[in-house]
Design an enzyme around this catalytic site. Structure first.
Site, PDB file in Angstrom:
ATOM      1  CG  HIS A  96     -22.069 -21.416 -12.368  1.00 36.94           C
ATOM      2  ND1 HIS A  96     -20.973 -21.528 -10.756  1.00 36.94           N
ATOM      3  CD2 HIS A  96     -22.280 -20.071 -11.474  1.00 36.94           C
ATOM      4  CE1 HIS A  96     -20.754 -21.055 -10.044  1.00 36.94           C
ATOM      5  NE2 HIS A  96     -21.772 -19.968 -10.394  1.00 36.94           N
ATOM      6  CE1 TYR A  99     -17.259 -28.708 -10.282  1.00 37.29           C
ATOM      7  CE2 TYR A  99     -16.861 -30.970  -9.105  1.00 37.29           C
ATOM      8  CZ  TYR A  99     -17.608 -30.083  -9.598  1.00 37.29           C
ATOM      9  OH  TYR A  99     -19.100 -30.199  -9.499  1.00 37.29           O
ATOM     10  N   PRO A 116     -20.860 -37.529  -3.679  1.00 43.20           N
ATOM     11  CG  PRO A 116     -19.534 -36.215  -2.144  1.00 43.20           C
ATOM     12  CD  PRO A 116     -20.576 -37.696  -3.056  1.00 43.20           C
ATOM     13  CE  LYS A 142     -25.084 -35.273 -13.654  1.00 50.51           C
ATOM     14  NZ  LYS A 142     -25.342 -34.510 -13.475  1.00 50.51           N
ATOM     15  CE1 TYR A 154     -20.570 -30.620 -12.603  1.00 53.77           C
ATOM     16  CE2 TYR A 154     -21.972 -28.816 -13.037  1.00 53.77           C
ATOM     17  CZ  TYR A 154     -21.365 -28.987 -12.312  1.00 53.77           C
ATOM     18  OH  TYR A 154     -20.552 -28.858 -11.322  1.00 53.77           O
TER      19      TYR A 154
HETATM   20  C1  PHB Z   1     -22.207 -27.870  -3.809  1.00 57.04           C
HETATM   21  O1  PHB Z   1     -22.392 -26.513  -3.953  1.00 57.04           O
HETATM   22  O2  PHB Z   1     -22.203 -28.166  -2.839  1.00 57.04           O
HETATM   23  C2  PHB Z   1     -21.443 -28.608  -4.482  1.00 57.04           C
HETATM   24  C3  PHB Z   1     -21.225 -28.314  -6.236  1.00 57.04           C
HETATM   25  C4  PHB Z   1     -20.589 -29.020  -7.149  1.00 57.04           C
HETATM   26  C5  PHB Z   1     -20.482 -30.164  -6.776  1.00 57.04           C
HETATM   27  C6  PHB Z   1     -20.952 -31.048  -5.203  1.00 57.04           C
HETATM   28  C7  PHB Z   1     -21.419 -30.119  -4.337  1.00 57.04           C
HETATM   29  O3  PHB Z   1     -19.865 -31.387  -7.441  1.00 57.04           O
END
Ligand code: PHB
Length: 402
Positions: free
Chosen positions: A78, A207, A299, A303, A391
């Site tokens: 990504h 997000y 979450p 990280k 990130y």
């Molecule tokens: C996930 O795909 O489980 C996932 C992706 C990004 C995050 C948290 C969980 O910030």
């Protein structure tokens, strides 16, 4: 005391999750023996859903570290993520901003690759082995008592004991309370996480801030997708049927652009608590903690695993120097080199969480302030770069001494 049979190894590792297994693998490459114990079976660990984003440093640990290059074939690179607010997408081009990308590759796959590599290399990894007591962590011969997969009581003694046993760590409980502090923060919201059998709705992670709360659109593969939405920590996942979950997700991601998620049967559902925890110090004598045992992050931003891998890479380095020099003070380098990154990740995870989630009873003022913050991050190149740097992860400080 007749006592349990005593075995010995160089490094005793409690916990066969990704952190414990990567450490054992790296030590093996350096010719250092280890034994890994985990109370769970391999199948139980493989059935645990965790986050799915790997920073470039974690990908390098797997690929360049000779674990497996499956992430490059089965994972998805990504180059960006999307912040969605006021019903509009704002793309953060990670690659253009930092030269780095992240990989979507589920933690279960990371675990499977490591477990397979350790098995192929003849590693001593014992699943179904439950630690019942941590023995003399501040002596020259720390160890554990454990019950093996056949129910027999045993003892393992080592030169160094590593607690890689997750957020409910037994090793952490063996730290003397007068010496170590737990810095803890609990957030007033949680995530409802699902895996749906459905085609991808988006190519990148989205997000989403909305008046109905946060939602995250993530993926797993061509047939299964991972989504989350903000919920009350007391939510019982079994109270929610598929129809109600989809309706909640759809209203959070909706916008004037007409975007809608592609639906399908929900095959997994659970509630994830939001907690931040840091243990200081993470060393007691010849026992050290890594990964979730040493620190937990909420979450948002994914990280946890990345931080655990960074810990392990530093620790592997430190153990090599410690064995070469025989100087126990060298063990303190682990804390000094890993600690700064831990606090960066704590800040980053809690910053992203606070910016994207409404606290219960949030005042209209605070929501408008958060939206202004999101707009500043998304519309300023420096704002986007700050997000992108966090990130994609930070470099680990170099080795201090010889
Ligand atoms: C996930 O795909 O489980 C996932 C992706 C990004 C995050 C948290 C969980 O910030």
């Amino acid at each position: 005391m007749g006592g349990a049979p005593v075995e010995t190894t160089r490094v005793g590792i409690v916990g066969a999750g990704p952190a414990g297994l990567l450490l054992s693998h790296l030590l093996h490459l350096s010719g250092i023996d280890s034994v890994v114990l985990d109370a769970r079976t391999r199948e139980e660990i493989e059935a645990t859903h965790r986050a799915g984003i790997l920073e470039p440093g974690a990908v390098a640990a797997l690929v360049d570290g000779g674990v497996s290059d499956r992430v490059l074939r089965d994972g998805d690179r990504h180059d960006g993520i999307v912040l969605r607010f006021d019903g509009e997408d704002h793309r953060i081009d990670l690659k253009a901003l930092t030269g780095r990308s992240v990989w979507l590759y589920p933690q279960q796959d990371v675990f499977a690759d490591l477990a397979d590599r350790r098995a192929a290399d003849g590693g001593d990894v014992r699943f179904g082995a439950t630690v019942t007591e941590v023995l003399e962590p501040d002596s020259r011969r720390p160890g554990v008592r454990f019950v093996d997969a056949d129910g027999a009581a045993r003892e393992l003694r080592c030169d160094l004991l590593v607690g890689a046993d997750g957020s409910r760590s037994a090793c952490r409980r063996a730290l003397p309370t007068e010496e170590s502090r737990l810095l803890f923060h609990e957030y007033p919201y949680a995530w409802f996480g699902i895996i749906a059998q459905a085609p991808r709705s988006t190519d990148e992670l989205v997000y989403t801030e909305s008046e109905h709360g946060f939602a995250l659109v993530s993926q797993r593969n061509a047939t299964h997708q991972r989504h989350y939405f903000q919920c009350d920590p007391a939510t019982d996942a079994t109270d929610w049927d598929d129809e109600r979950i989809w309706a909640e997700l759809q209203r959070r991601v909706a916008g004037p652009d007409g975007f809608a998620l592609r639906e399908g049967p929900i095959v997994e559902r659970s509630v994830l608590r939001f907690r931040s925890l840091v243990v200081e110090p993470v060393r007691h004598g010849r026992m050290l903690l890594v990964g979730d045992a040493a620190h937990t992050v909420p979450p948002t931003g994914a990280k946890g695993l990345n931080l655990a891998f960074a810990d392990v890479q530093v620790l592997h380095d430190v153990v090599g120097r410690w064995l070469r020099t025989g100087d126990d003070d060298v063990l303190n380098d682990y804390r000094h080199r890993a600690g700064e990154r831990v606090w960066r990740a704590q800040h980053f995870s809690s910053w992203m969480s606070a910016m994207l989630h409404a606290r219960p009873g949030e005042e209209p003022f605070e929501r408008r302030r958060r939206l202004a913050e999101l707009r500043m991050v998304a519309e300023s190149e420096h704002g986007r770069a700050f997000l992108a740097e966090g990130y994609t992860g930070w470099d680990t400080p170099p080795v201090a001494g010889p």
